[in-house]
Design a protein around this motif. Structure first.
Motif, PDB file in Angstrom:
ATOM      1  N   LEU A  92      -5.768   3.214   3.037  1.00 54.87           N
ATOM      2  CA  LEU A  92      -6.797   2.814   2.078  1.00 54.87           C
ATOM      3  C   LEU A  92      -8.114   3.086   2.789  1.00 54.87           C
ATOM      4  O   LEU A  92      -8.346   2.550   3.878  1.00 54.87           O
ATOM      5  CB  LEU A  92      -6.624   1.335   1.755  1.00 54.87           C
ATOM      6  N   SER A  93      -8.945   3.951   2.175  1.00 57.87           N
ATOM      7  CA  SER A  93     -10.175   4.356   2.851  1.00 57.87           C
ATOM      8  C   SER A  93     -11.401   4.147   1.988  1.00 57.87           C
ATOM      9  O   SER A  93     -11.317   4.182   0.758  1.00 57.87           O
ATOM     10  CB  SER A  93     -10.110   5.843   3.220  1.00 57.87           C
ATOM     11  N   LEU A  94     -12.531   3.991   2.659  1.00 62.08           N
ATOM     12  CA  LEU A  94     -13.821   3.987   1.966  1.00 62.08           C
ATOM     13  C   LEU A  94     -14.351   5.409   1.972  1.00 62.08           C
ATOM     14  O   LEU A  94     -14.234   6.118   2.980  1.00 62.08           O
ATOM     15  CB  LEU A  94     -14.807   3.079   2.703  1.00 62.08           C
ATOM     16  N   ALA A  95     -14.932   5.822   0.828  1.00 63.93           N
ATOM     17  CA  ALA A  95     -15.515   7.161   0.749  1.00 63.93           C
ATOM     18  C   ALA A  95     -16.829   7.085  -0.015  1.00 63.93           C
ATOM     19  O   ALA A  95     -16.984   6.253  -0.921  1.00 63.93           O
ATOM     20  CB  ALA A  95     -14.546   8.119   0.058  1.00 63.93           C
ATOM     21  N   VAL A  96     -17.752   7.952   0.383  1.00 57.73           N
ATOM     22  CA  VAL A  96     -19.053   8.023  -0.305  1.00 57.73           C
ATOM     23  C   VAL A  96     -19.255   9.455  -0.793  1.00 57.73           C
ATOM     24  O   VAL A  96     -18.513  10.359  -0.387  1.00 57.73           O
ATOM     25  CB  VAL A  96     -20.213   7.616   0.646  1.00 57.73           C
TER      26      VAL A  96
END
Ligand code: ATP
Ligand code: MG
Length: 283
Positions: A92-96
């Motif tokens: 589970l990753s954060l992405a911008v």
């Protein structure tokens, strides 16, 4: 009879079914069916949405289940976990947005983040001392920044290609996941016995997948050096060849050390090395 819940159709389904079959359990799996019974083990299989599996196992509607740790922990039911299964690995990753400025996690302070995993995300942000506005949506999370719904997303990634194709850049790993076997915590003695039998079979399958059977020929004077490289389960089997002064050695090696060992075996004088997959391995 023990009742197992697996995902009906999705990224856990094929490997879950494969694992059950590798445990020597046979069943018919028509894609339209929601329930089936094994023909050679007292097992009933329910085919469900993955999100419903932890709750059903917690309530005892199903006795055991296979689900991703991401869903299990998001639902706060990690205490049901019995065994990691090693497939459906993802994070589970954060992405911008590709062009967005990002230094570290504090860049997300006060920003909005779209996700289907609000609890895992909140726990991560809290641990980093960051406050953000979490928008919970149930699907198509990756389009949120491009339609102005959120500044960032927190979503499941394996290769990262979905993020890239949506113009996103992965910046933080929030949670690492793989498939796990889960079980109800109040199984009766009979069901517990069946669970133990299943675990025993799963362990034999997993051990075999991590090991290779190696057969090689060597001159007798290099046997001591080769023996040291091949611990085997106890020690390697040594069988004389018809050719005077030569032997055949048989052993089992761990897949992780495999290439390194093969290289050293050659240097120690081994010839005609055969590497064979193992189907089951009982400790
Ligand atoms: P359902 O209809 O059952 O609710 P879903 O769309 O929620 O399915 P899937 O996309 O099939 O779920 O993913 C199921 C699980 O597989 C995820 O929760 C995760 O643990 C794992 N998973 C998700 N994406 C990947 C991936 N790209 N590679 C490997 N495993 C993944
Ligand atoms: Mg789901």
């Amino acid at each position: 009879m023990i009742r197992l819940a697996i995902q009906k159709s999705g990224r856990l389904s094929d490997d879950s079914i494969k694992l059950i079959r590798e445990c020597g359990i046979s069943f018919l799996s028509a894609s339209s069916k929601l329930k089936t019974e094994a023909t050679n083990f007292p097992l009933e299989i329910l085919f469900l949405r993955d999100d419903d599996i932890p709750g059903y196992v917690a309530d005892g509607v199903a006795d055991i289940g296979i689900v991703g740790q991401n869903v299990l922990v998001e639902e706060g039911l990690q205490q049901l976990s019995v065994k990691n299964l090693g497939f459906s690995k993802c994070r589970l990753s954060l992405a911008v947005s590709k062009g967005a400025e990002y230094g570290d996690i504090t860049s997300l302070e006060g920003k909005s983040i779209a996700t289907s995993y609000p609890n895992l995300l909140q726990e991560y942000l809290t641990s980093k001392g960051v406050q953000a506005d979490i928008h919970t949506i149930s699907g198509s999370v990756e389009i949120a920044p491009s339609i102005g719904l959120a500044d960032a997303v927190c979503d499941i990634v394996s290769s990262g290609s979905t993020l890239i194709s949506n113009g996103l850049r992965e910046v933080e790993t929030v949670f690492k996941s793989e498939a796990v076997l889960i079980a109800n915590q109040n199984l009766d003695a009979e069901k517990n016995k069946l669970l133990k039998q299943l675990l025993f079979r799963m362990e034999a399958v997993q051990r075999a997948q991590k090991s290779k059977y190696v057969v090689l020929n060597a001159p007798n004077d290099s046997i001591p050096a080769i023996k040291n490289l091949l611990p085997g389960i106890k020690s390697p089997t040594v069988i004389p060849l018809a050719e005077e002064g030569w032997s055949s050695l048989h052993s089992v090696v761990n897949e992780d050390d495999f290439w390194e060992i093969i290289q050293k075996l050659k240097e120690a004088g081994a010839e005609g090395i055969l590497v064979v997959p193992i189907e089951k391995m009982i400790g």
